[in-house]
Write a protein that holds these residues in place. Structure first.
Motif, PDB file in Angstrom:
ATOM      1  N   ASP A 265      39.000  53.727  33.639  1.00 34.25           N
ATOM      2  CA  ASP A 265      38.473  54.528  34.738  1.00 34.25           C
ATOM      3  C   ASP A 265      38.492  53.802  36.072  1.00 34.25           C
ATOM      4  OD1 ASP A 265      37.990  56.566  32.966  1.00 34.25           O
ATOM      5  OD2 ASP A 265      35.898  55.975  32.598  1.00 34.25           O
ATOM      6  N   LYS A 266      38.637  52.477  36.040  1.00 30.03           N
ATOM      7  CA  LYS A 266      38.640  51.701  37.282  1.00 30.03           C
ATOM      8  C   LYS A 266      40.042  51.564  37.883  1.00 30.03           C
ATOM      9  CE  LYS A 266      36.500  48.271  35.271  1.00 30.03           C
ATOM     10  NZ  LYS A 266      35.876  46.955  35.048  1.00 30.03           N
ATOM     11  N   THR A 267      41.020  52.272  37.314  1.00 33.57           N
ATOM     12  CA  THR A 267      42.388  52.195  37.820  1.00 33.57           C
ATOM     13  C   THR A 267      42.464  52.776  39.224  1.00 33.57           C
ATOM     14  OG1 THR A 267      43.222  52.462  35.567  1.00 33.57           O
ATOM     15  CG2 THR A 267      44.783  52.810  37.354  1.00 33.57           C
ATOM     16  N   VAL A 268      43.060  52.013  40.152  1.00 35.05           N
ATOM     17  CA  VAL A 268      43.240  52.486  41.524  1.00 35.05           C
ATOM     18  C   VAL A 268      44.690  52.927  41.702  1.00 35.05           C
ATOM     19  CG1 VAL A 268      41.373  51.096  42.491  1.00 35.05           C
ATOM     20  CG2 VAL A 268      43.659  50.138  42.357  1.00 35.05           C
ATOM     21  N   PRO A 269      44.960  53.818  42.674  1.00 30.44           N
ATOM     22  CA  PRO A 269      46.315  54.372  42.812  1.00 30.44           C
ATOM     23  C   PRO A 269      47.406  53.332  43.091  1.00 30.44           C
ATOM     24  CG  PRO A 269      44.754  55.677  44.066  1.00 30.44           C
ATOM     25  CD  PRO A 269      44.020  54.482  43.574  1.00 30.44           C
ATOM     26  N   ILE A 270      47.092  52.301  43.880  1.00 29.96           N
ATOM     27  CA  ILE A 270      48.090  51.264  44.151  1.00 29.96           C
ATOM     28  C   ILE A 270      48.030  50.268  42.995  1.00 29.96           C
ATOM     29  CG2 ILE A 270      48.902  49.562  45.810  1.00 29.96           C
ATOM     30  CD1 ILE A 270      48.792  52.491  46.827  1.00 29.96           C
ATOM     31  N   ILE A 271      49.074  50.260  42.181  1.00 31.21           N
ATOM     32  CA  ILE A 271      49.021  49.572  40.899  1.00 31.21           C
ATOM     33  C   ILE A 271      48.748  48.071  41.033  1.00 31.21           C
ATOM     34  CG2 ILE A 271      51.487  49.117  40.689  1.00 31.21           C
ATOM     35  CD1 ILE A 271      51.171  49.992  37.710  1.00 31.21           C
ATOM     36  N   THR A 272      49.260  47.438  42.068  1.00 25.65           N
ATOM     37  CA  THR A 272      49.051  45.999  42.204  1.00 25.65           C
ATOM     38  C   THR A 272      47.602  45.657  42.536  1.00 25.65           C
ATOM     39  OG1 THR A 272      49.794  46.143  44.504  1.00 25.65           O
ATOM     40  CG2 THR A 272      51.418  45.468  42.860  1.00 25.65           C
ATOM     41  N   LEU A 273      46.893  46.564  43.196  1.00 26.72           N
ATOM     42  CA  LEU A 273      45.495  46.289  43.555  1.00 26.72           C
ATOM     43  C   LEU A 273      44.575  46.276  42.336  1.00 26.72           C
ATOM     44  CD1 LEU A 273      45.082  48.332  46.858  1.00 26.72           C
ATOM     45  CD2 LEU A 273      45.665  45.917  46.555  1.00 26.72           C
ATOM     46  N   ASN A 274      45.027  46.800  41.215  1.00 29.17           N
ATOM     47  CA  ASN A 274      44.242  46.738  39.983  1.00 29.17           C
ATOM     48  C   ASN A 274      44.036  45.304  39.512  1.00 29.17           C
ATOM     49  OD1 ASN A 274      43.788  49.607  39.127  1.00 29.17           O
ATOM     50  ND2 ASN A 274      46.003  49.644  39.355  1.00 29.17           N
ATOM     51  N   TRP A 275      44.915  44.422  39.924  1.00 28.29           N
ATOM     52  CA  TRP A 275      44.879  43.031  39.460  1.00 28.29           C
ATOM     53  C   TRP A 275      44.006  42.139  40.337  1.00 28.29           C
ATOM     54  CZ3 TRP A 275      47.305  41.724  34.949  1.00 28.29           C
ATOM     55  CH2 TRP A 275      48.125  42.718  34.404  1.00 28.29           C
ATOM     56  N   GLU A 276      43.364  42.713  41.347  1.00 27.38           N
ATOM     57  CA  GLU A 276      42.532  41.904  42.247  1.00 27.38           C
ATOM     58  C   GLU A 276      41.382  41.237  41.497  1.00 27.38           C
ATOM     59  OE1 GLU A 276      40.218  42.319  46.506  1.00 27.38           O
ATOM     60  OE2 GLU A 276      40.901  44.120  45.460  1.00 27.38           O
ATOM     61  N   ASP A 277      40.758  41.954  40.571  1.00 24.73           N
ATOM     62  CA  ASP A 277      39.614  41.426  39.826  1.00 24.73           C
ATOM     63  C   ASP A 277      39.984  41.023  38.400  1.00 24.73           C
ATOM     64  OD1 ASP A 277      37.911  41.886  42.009  1.00 24.73           O
ATOM     65  OD2 ASP A 277      37.694  43.988  41.444  1.00 24.73           O
ATOM     66  N   TYR A 278      41.263  40.743  38.165  1.00 24.68           N
ATOM     67  CA  TYR A 278      41.708  40.360  36.818  1.00 24.68           C
ATOM     68  C   TYR A 278      41.085  39.021  36.425  1.00 24.68           C
ATOM     69  CZ  TYR A 278      44.816  39.060  32.994  1.00 24.68           C
ATOM     70  OH  TYR A 278      45.317  38.677  31.786  1.00 24.68           O
ATOM     71  N   THR A 279      40.448  38.980  35.266  1.00 23.77           N
ATOM     72  CA  THR A 279      39.765  37.764  34.813  1.00 23.77           C
ATOM     73  C   THR A 279      40.429  37.128  33.599  1.00 23.77           C
ATOM     74  OG1 THR A 279      38.302  39.046  33.380  1.00 23.77           O
ATOM     75  CG2 THR A 279      37.543  38.621  35.640  1.00 23.77           C
ATOM     76  N   GLY A 280      41.423  37.775  33.035  1.00 17.74           N
ATOM     77  CA  GLY A 280      42.072  37.232  31.847  1.00 17.74           C
ATOM     78  C   GLY A 280      41.199  37.295  30.609  1.00 17.74           C
ATOM     79  N   GLY A 281      40.238  38.208  30.611  1.00 19.11           N
ATOM     80  CA  GLY A 281      39.364  38.375  29.458  1.00 19.11           C
ATOM     81  C   GLY A 281      38.119  37.512  29.493  1.00 19.11           C
ATOM     82  N   SER A 282      37.853  36.849  30.616  1.00 19.46           N
ATOM     83  CA  SER A 282      36.649  36.025  30.717  1.00 19.46           C
ATOM     84  C   SER A 282      35.400  36.899  30.698  1.00 19.46           C
ATOM     85  CB  SER A 282      36.661  35.220  32.019  1.00 19.46           C
ATOM     86  OG  SER A 282      37.759  34.345  32.042  1.00 19.46           O
ATOM     87  N   ALA A 283      34.342  36.384  30.130  1.00 22.81           N
ATOM     88  CA  ALA A 283      33.078  37.114  30.081  1.00 22.81           C
ATOM     89  C   ALA A 283      32.505  37.228  31.491  1.00 22.81           C
ATOM     90  CB  ALA A 283      32.081  36.383  29.175  1.00 22.81           C
ATOM     91  N   PRO A 284      31.725  38.308  31.760  1.00 23.40           N
ATOM     92  CA  PRO A 284      31.120  38.461  33.081  1.00 23.40           C
ATOM     93  C   PRO A 284      30.257  37.250  33.433  1.00 23.40           C
ATOM     94  CG  PRO A 284      30.881  40.484  31.819  1.00 23.40           C
ATOM     95  CD  PRO A 284      31.437  39.451  30.893  1.00 23.40           C
ATOM     96  N   GLY A 285      30.465  36.706  34.624  1.00 22.54           N
ATOM     97  CA  GLY A 285      29.717  35.540  35.076  1.00 22.54           C
ATOM     98  C   GLY A 285      30.335  34.218  34.691  1.00 22.54           C
ATOM     99  N   ALA A 286      31.272  34.218  33.737  1.00 31.56           N
ATOM    100  CA  ALA A 286      31.931  32.979  33.303  1.00 31.56           C
ATOM    101  C   ALA A 286      33.030  32.619  34.295  1.00 31.56           C
ATOM    102  CB  ALA A 286      32.521  33.162  31.909  1.00 31.56           C
ATOM    103  N   PRO A 287      33.362  31.335  34.388  1.00 31.61           N
ATOM    104  CA  PRO A 287      34.441  30.947  35.295  1.00 31.61           C
ATOM    105  C   PRO A 287      35.777  31.561  34.860  1.00 31.61           C
ATOM    106  CG  PRO A 287      33.565  29.028  34.098  1.00 31.61           C
ATOM    107  CD  PRO A 287      32.737  30.202  33.720  1.00 31.61           C
ATOM    108  N   ILE A 288      36.583  31.925  35.840  1.00 33.35           N
ATOM    109  CA  ILE A 288      37.884  32.540  35.570  1.00 33.35           C
ATOM    110  C   ILE A 288      38.923  31.437  35.404  1.00 33.35           C
ATOM    111  CG2 ILE A 288      39.659  34.073  36.510  1.00 33.35           C
ATOM    112  CD1 ILE A 288      37.407  35.475  38.054  1.00 33.35           C
TER     113      ILE A 288
END
Length: 198
Positions: free
Chosen positions: A23-46
């Motif tokens: 549901d958080k998908t934005v129309p510009i596909i590359t902007l979806n990767w701005e908050d990419y964490t690689g599966g890190s837990a919330p609050g954990a270092p990326i």
């Protein structure tokens, strides 16, 4: 053949991105990767590699457009110069330089009128579907029909023909889907633009 595989990769990329970001998908596909964490837990270092992937995806459009810009401006200027050249007039360097400068400034001026980068990319994407899929498919269909008319049915298959990408049903399928996608994108752009100006 290239169009078929490019189209398939675009569709696959859309489905995978929509599935991953949900549901958080934005129309510009590359902007979806701005908050990419690689599966890190919330609050954990990326992880460093997740930041590297995020940055490279976000920077890619800028690099690709910057690299393609001179490749588009120079042939466009040469084509326009040859279209309006008379047999007596030779192509001079100053008129070619002026055309290149003019064609370089035109998108910059148009982009300065639109403040929202996502709108520029939406219009670009809408035209991209037409240029990348509709025009080549239309030219292929017209050239194939002309070759058959001139040299008979055997001219439909030449050294560049490949299955299934060169088959008539495949080309018409890509053409039809590109028209639907371009129309849908145009509809979405109009709705977004109308929604912002209410």
């Amino acid at each position: 053949c290239t169009l078929y595989y490019t189209f398939t990769l675009y569709v696959l990329l859309c489905f995978v991105t929509t599935y991953y970001f949900g549901d958080k998908t934005v129309p510009i596909i590359t902007l979806n990767w701005e908050d990419y964490t690689g599966g890190s837990a919330p609050g954990a270092p990326i992880s460093w590699w997740a930041s590297a992937i995020s940055t490279s995806v976000l920077v890619f459009p800028v690099v690709s457009v910057s690299a393609a810009f001179p490749l588009n401006v120079i042939p466009l200027a040469q084509t326009v110069q040859q279209m309006f050249a008379t047999p007596d007039s030779a192509a001079d360097a100053s008129s070619s330089l002026m055309l290149r400068a003019g064609f370089s400034l035109l998108p910059i001026l148009l982009a300065s009128a639109v403040k929202d980068v996502s709108k520029i990319l939406e219009f670009n994407g809408m035209c991209g579907f037409v240029m990348a899929f509709f025009v080549p498919c239309s030219l292929y269909i017209a050239a194939r029909a002309d070759a058959i008319r001139r040299w008979g049915p055997s001219a439909a298959k030449n050294g560049h023909w490949s299955w299934p990408a060169s088959t008539t049903w495949c080309v018409w399928s890509v053409l039809a889907v590109s028209v639907v996608v371009a129309a849908y994108t145009f509809h979405q752009v109009i709705l977004d633009y109308a929604g912002q100006h209410r």
